[in-house]
Design a protein around this motif. Structure first.
Motif, PDB file in Angstrom:
ATOM      1  N   PRO A 107      46.206 116.969 -40.567  1.00 41.32           N
ATOM      2  CA  PRO A 107      46.696 115.272 -41.265  1.00 41.32           C
ATOM      3  C   PRO A 107      46.960 115.033 -42.459  1.00 41.32           C
ATOM      4  O   PRO A 107      47.141 116.089 -43.203  1.00 41.32           O
ATOM      5  N   THR A 108      47.621 113.873 -42.826  1.00 45.05           N
ATOM      6  CA  THR A 108      47.697 113.610 -43.916  1.00 45.05           C
ATOM      7  C   THR A 108      47.114 112.318 -44.601  1.00 45.05           C
ATOM      8  O   THR A 108      46.979 111.343 -43.967  1.00 45.05           O
ATOM      9  N   GLU A 109      46.502 112.796 -45.882  1.00 46.12           N
ATOM     10  CA  GLU A 109      46.299 111.454 -46.915  1.00 46.12           C
ATOM     11  C   GLU A 109      47.104 110.795 -47.840  1.00 46.12           C
ATOM     12  O   GLU A 109      48.221 110.843 -48.158  1.00 46.12           O
ATOM     13  N   ILE A 110      47.400 109.569 -46.989  1.00 46.04           N
ATOM     14  CA  ILE A 110      48.237 107.948 -47.749  1.00 46.04           C
ATOM     15  C   ILE A 110      47.181 107.412 -49.247  1.00 46.04           C
ATOM     16  O   ILE A 110      46.466 107.367 -48.518  1.00 46.04           O
ATOM     17  N   GLY A 111      47.815 106.730 -49.127  1.00 47.03           N
ATOM     18  CA  GLY A 111      46.912 105.642 -50.341  1.00 47.03           C
ATOM     19  C   GLY A 111      48.150 104.262 -50.532  1.00 47.03           C
ATOM     20  O   GLY A 111      49.244 104.650 -50.526  1.00 47.03           O
ATOM     21  N   LEU A 112      47.357 103.418 -49.246  1.00 51.27           N
ATOM     22  CA  LEU A 112      48.145 102.035 -49.394  1.00 51.27           C
ATOM     23  C   LEU A 112      47.972 100.866 -50.710  1.00 51.27           C
ATOM     24  O   LEU A 112      46.411 100.630 -50.186  1.00 51.27           O
ATOM     25  N   GLU A 113      48.874 100.964 -51.005  1.00 46.75           N
ATOM     26  CA  GLU A 113      48.405  98.736 -52.165  1.00 46.75           C
ATOM     27  C   GLU A 113      49.025  98.158 -51.610  1.00 46.75           C
ATOM     28  O   GLU A 113      50.366  97.864 -51.021  1.00 46.75           O
ATOM     29  N   VAL A 114      47.968  97.157 -51.216  1.00 45.24           N
ATOM     30  CA  VAL A 114      48.363  95.898 -50.280  1.00 45.24           C
ATOM     31  C   VAL A 114      47.715  94.852 -51.217  1.00 45.24           C
ATOM     32  O   VAL A 114      47.268  94.528 -52.335  1.00 45.24           O
ATOM     33  N   PHE A 115      49.041  94.163 -51.771  1.00 44.92           N
ATOM     34  CA  PHE A 115      49.380  93.049 -52.643  1.00 44.92           C
ATOM     35  C   PHE A 115      49.489  91.387 -51.516  1.00 44.92           C
ATOM     36  O   PHE A 115      50.560  91.319 -50.635  1.00 44.92           O
ATOM     37  N   CYS A 116      48.916  90.976 -51.456  1.00 42.82           N
ATOM     38  CA  CYS A 116      48.606  89.488 -51.000  1.00 42.82           C
ATOM     39  C   CYS A 116      48.761  88.268 -52.175  1.00 42.82           C
ATOM     40  O   CYS A 116      48.446  88.123 -52.958  1.00 42.82           O
ATOM     41  N   SER A 117      49.839  87.344 -51.467  1.00 44.55           N
ATOM     42  CA  SER A 117      50.294  86.608 -51.821  1.00 44.55           C
ATOM     43  C   SER A 117      50.971  85.308 -51.680  1.00 44.55           C
ATOM     44  O   SER A 117      50.609  84.670 -49.797  1.00 44.55           O
ATOM     45  N   ASP A 118      50.884  83.559 -52.256  1.00 43.84           N
ATOM     46  CA  ASP A 118      51.273  82.993 -51.013  1.00 43.84           C
ATOM     47  C   ASP A 118      50.975  82.412 -50.178  1.00 43.84           C
ATOM     48  O   ASP A 118      50.600  81.453 -49.318  1.00 43.84           O
ATOM     49  N   LEU A 119      49.171  82.300 -50.495  1.00 45.30           N
ATOM     50  CA  LEU A 119      47.808  82.529 -49.877  1.00 45.30           C
ATOM     51  C   LEU A 119      48.237  80.814 -49.890  1.00 45.30           C
ATOM     52  O   LEU A 119      47.623  79.990 -50.914  1.00 45.30           O
ATOM     53  N   LYS A 120      47.361  80.458 -48.230  1.00 41.13           N
ATOM     54  CA  LYS A 120      47.196  78.834 -48.490  1.00 41.13           C
ATOM     55  C   LYS A 120      46.160  79.019 -47.536  1.00 41.13           C
ATOM     56  O   LYS A 120      45.763  79.394 -46.566  1.00 41.13           O
ATOM     57  N   TRP A 121      45.246  77.957 -48.185  1.00 42.12           N
ATOM     58  CA  TRP A 121      43.690  77.555 -47.857  1.00 42.12           C
ATOM     59  C   TRP A 121      42.944  77.235 -47.126  1.00 42.12           C
ATOM     60  O   TRP A 121      43.923  75.738 -47.268  1.00 42.12           O
ATOM     61  N   ARG A 122      41.678  77.434 -46.616  1.00 40.84           N
ATOM     62  CA  ARG A 122      42.116  76.007 -45.460  1.00 40.84           C
ATOM     63  C   ARG A 122      40.304  76.193 -45.133  1.00 40.84           C
ATOM     64  O   ARG A 122      40.160  77.457 -44.954  1.00 40.84           O
ATOM     65  N   ALA A 123      39.316  75.889 -45.580  1.00 39.15           N
ATOM     66  CA  ALA A 123      37.703  75.764 -45.188  1.00 39.15           C
ATOM     67  C   ALA A 123      37.146  76.971 -46.618  1.00 39.15           C
ATOM     68  O   ALA A 123      36.468  77.445 -45.983  1.00 39.15           O
ATOM     69  N   LEU A 125      39.366  80.284 -46.954  1.00 36.28           N
ATOM     70  CA  LEU A 125      39.556  81.045 -46.362  1.00 36.28           C
ATOM     71  C   LEU A 125      41.395  80.824 -46.122  1.00 36.28           C
ATOM     72  O   LEU A 125      41.481  79.759 -46.154  1.00 36.28           O
ATOM     73  N   PRO A 126      41.771  82.151 -45.966  1.00 34.76           N
ATOM     74  CA  PRO A 126      43.341  82.214 -46.419  1.00 34.76           C
ATOM     75  C   PRO A 126      43.778  81.596 -44.746  1.00 34.76           C
ATOM     76  O   PRO A 126      42.585  82.142 -44.093  1.00 34.76           O
ATOM     77  N   ALA A 127      44.505  80.577 -45.024  1.00 29.66           N
ATOM     78  CA  ALA A 127      44.728  80.204 -43.081  1.00 29.66           C
ATOM     79  C   ALA A 127      46.318  80.783 -43.234  1.00 29.66           C
ATOM     80  O   ALA A 127      46.901  81.245 -42.335  1.00 29.66           O
ATOM     81  N   GLN A 128      46.927  81.429 -43.988  1.00 32.22           N
ATOM     82  CA  GLN A 128      48.263  82.123 -44.595  1.00 32.22           C
ATOM     83  C   GLN A 128      48.627  82.319 -45.691  1.00 32.22           C
ATOM     84  O   GLN A 128      47.839  82.481 -46.241  1.00 32.22           O
ATOM     85  N   GLY A 129      49.738  83.512 -45.626  1.00 28.12           N
ATOM     86  CA  GLY A 129      50.672  84.062 -46.976  1.00 28.12           C
ATOM     87  C   GLY A 129      50.740  85.291 -46.177  1.00 28.12           C
ATOM     88  O   GLY A 129      51.583  85.931 -45.204  1.00 28.12           O
ATOM     89  N   ARG A 130      51.780  86.070 -47.482  1.00 25.40           N
ATOM     90  CA  ARG A 130      52.005  86.515 -47.223  1.00 25.40           C
ATOM     91  C   ARG A 130      51.566  88.520 -47.477  1.00 25.40           C
ATOM     92  O   ARG A 130      51.183  88.295 -49.004  1.00 25.40           O
ATOM     93  N   VAL A 131      52.389  89.573 -47.496  1.00 25.96           N
ATOM     94  CA  VAL A 131      51.808  90.592 -47.981  1.00 25.96           C
ATOM     95  C   VAL A 131      52.480  91.617 -48.133  1.00 25.96           C
ATOM     96  O   VAL A 131      53.663  91.638 -47.411  1.00 25.96           O
ATOM     97  N   GLY A 132      51.872  92.479 -48.764  1.00 27.20           N
ATOM     98  CA  GLY A 132      53.618  94.138 -49.124  1.00 27.20           C
ATOM     99  C   GLY A 132      52.622  95.179 -49.140  1.00 27.20           C
ATOM    100  O   GLY A 132      51.200  95.225 -49.437  1.00 27.20           O
ATOM    101  N   TRP A 133      53.340  96.187 -49.219  1.00 28.05           N
ATOM    102  CA  TRP A 133      52.574  97.231 -48.784  1.00 28.05           C
ATOM    103  C   TRP A 133      53.403  98.502 -49.820  1.00 28.05           C
ATOM    104  O   TRP A 133      54.603  98.463 -50.047  1.00 28.05           O
ATOM    105  N   ALA A 134      52.507  99.108 -50.609  1.00 29.91           N
ATOM    106  CA  ALA A 134      53.207 100.394 -50.994  1.00 29.91           C
ATOM    107  C   ALA A 134      52.404 101.228 -50.512  1.00 29.91           C
ATOM    108  O   ALA A 134      51.332 101.686 -50.934  1.00 29.91           O
ATOM    109  N   VAL A 135      52.865 102.547 -50.251  1.00 28.98           N
ATOM    110  CA  VAL A 135      52.487 104.035 -49.495  1.00 28.98           C
ATOM    111  C   VAL A 135      52.409 104.718 -50.658  1.00 28.98           C
ATOM    112  O   VAL A 135      54.123 105.167 -50.239  1.00 28.98           O
TER     113      VAL A 135
END
Length: 301
Positions: A107-123, A125-135
């Protein structure tokens, strides 16, 4: 925020929408900032569905699935989106660096950095947005990706889906194409049937598949559509197949149970003989379900 960033949280498989531990790849997570998260994950070397490809490489679709699970984890755990909400991808692009994806029998251990952006909120909580990854694999960049996503409450989702049954059931009535030319080792993983038309196949959906269908679903999962695209790309690429180290995918509408979905694939012209680029589209009832462009080296030779 600094104190919270020091806390490493374990991951329950329900947070990544899996029911089998062997199909859940994130192991823990930590918040790096308001919209940044670090996720540690393990890529298995012997997964029966996400088996090594090409010259003993981790399957790029396994990497993409680890990205998807890391994003769901970030939105559930980091932003408080309740379990039971629907996570709807509309775009998914990734680039893998195969020189850093060798398997090597463990098995291979990896690290994922998760970036969230352009979030639109409703009540609250996020209702939509974009996500980016660097593995990363150690200090090496193994893959990157970006996606667009929406979230829906169970009530809103049922209202949107109307009278579609909550749990769809589909058992194949057509024969699968041969496994090896489609890039698979096992016939039970083949998701295409022949049509007699060059470059066109029928999507073959079996809701009994343990990895592709882990819980009730009212439409064909995006993971299955990506797998269909890979298999179609292998078939048109010829005997050497393709390792799809790059993909640019757009999901336009749901693929429904009970109606044929046609998968078409065309090799795109290119100057590099060692790289294959294939455009794959899915159509159902006269409408486009998804489109993707896959690129990568030939799987064999």
């Amino acid at each position: 925020m600094d104190a919270e960033a020091e806390v490493v949280h374990p991951v329950g498989i329900e947070m990544v929408h899996r029911t089998r531990p062997e199909d859940a790849f994130p192991r823990n997570w930590v918040r790096l900032g308001r919209d940044r998260f670090a996720v540690e994950a393990v890529l298995p070397h012997d997964h029966p569905f996400f088996a090594p490809v090409g010259d003993d490489l981790h399957d790029p679709l396994l990497v993409a699935e680890a990205m998807r699970q890391a994003a769901m984890l970030a939105f559930h755990a980091g932003y408080g989106i309740p379990l039971g909400y629907h996570f709807l991808l509309t775009e998914l692009d990734y680039v893998c660096h195969p020189e850093h994806l060798g398997v090597g029998g463990e098995p291979t251990e990896i690290g994922l950095e998760v970036f969230c952006s352009d979030l639109k909120w409703r009540a609250g909580l996020p209702a939509q947005g974009r996500v980016g990854w660097a593995v990363h694999r150690g200090d090496r960049l193994a893959a990157t990706g970006v996606a667009a996503t929406r979230f829906s409450t169970p009530k809103a989702y049922r209202r949107m889906r109307g009278d579609v049954p909550v749990e769809g059931i589909s058992l194949p009535e057509t024969a699968p194409v041969p496994a090896s030319p489609a890039g698979r080792a096992r016939v039970e993983d083949v998701v295409l049937s022949g049509t007699g038309r060059e470059g066109v196949w029928e999507l073959r959906v079996d809701t009994r598949h343990p990895t592709l269908f882990q819980r009730p679903n009212d439409h064909v999962p995006g993971m299955l559509l990506l797998e269909a695209a890979r298999q179609a790309a292998c078939l048109v690429a010829g005997p050497a197949g393709i390792v799809p180290v790059e993909a640019r995918t757009r999901f336009h509408r749901y693929s429904e149970f009970g109606s044929p979905c046609w998968i078409g694939a065309v090799v795109q012209p290119g100057a590099d003989e060692d790289t294959v680029t294939v455009r794959v589209t899915g159509h159902q009832d006269g409408e486009t379900v998804f489109s993707t462009v896959l690129s990568g080296p030939r799987a064999h030779g």
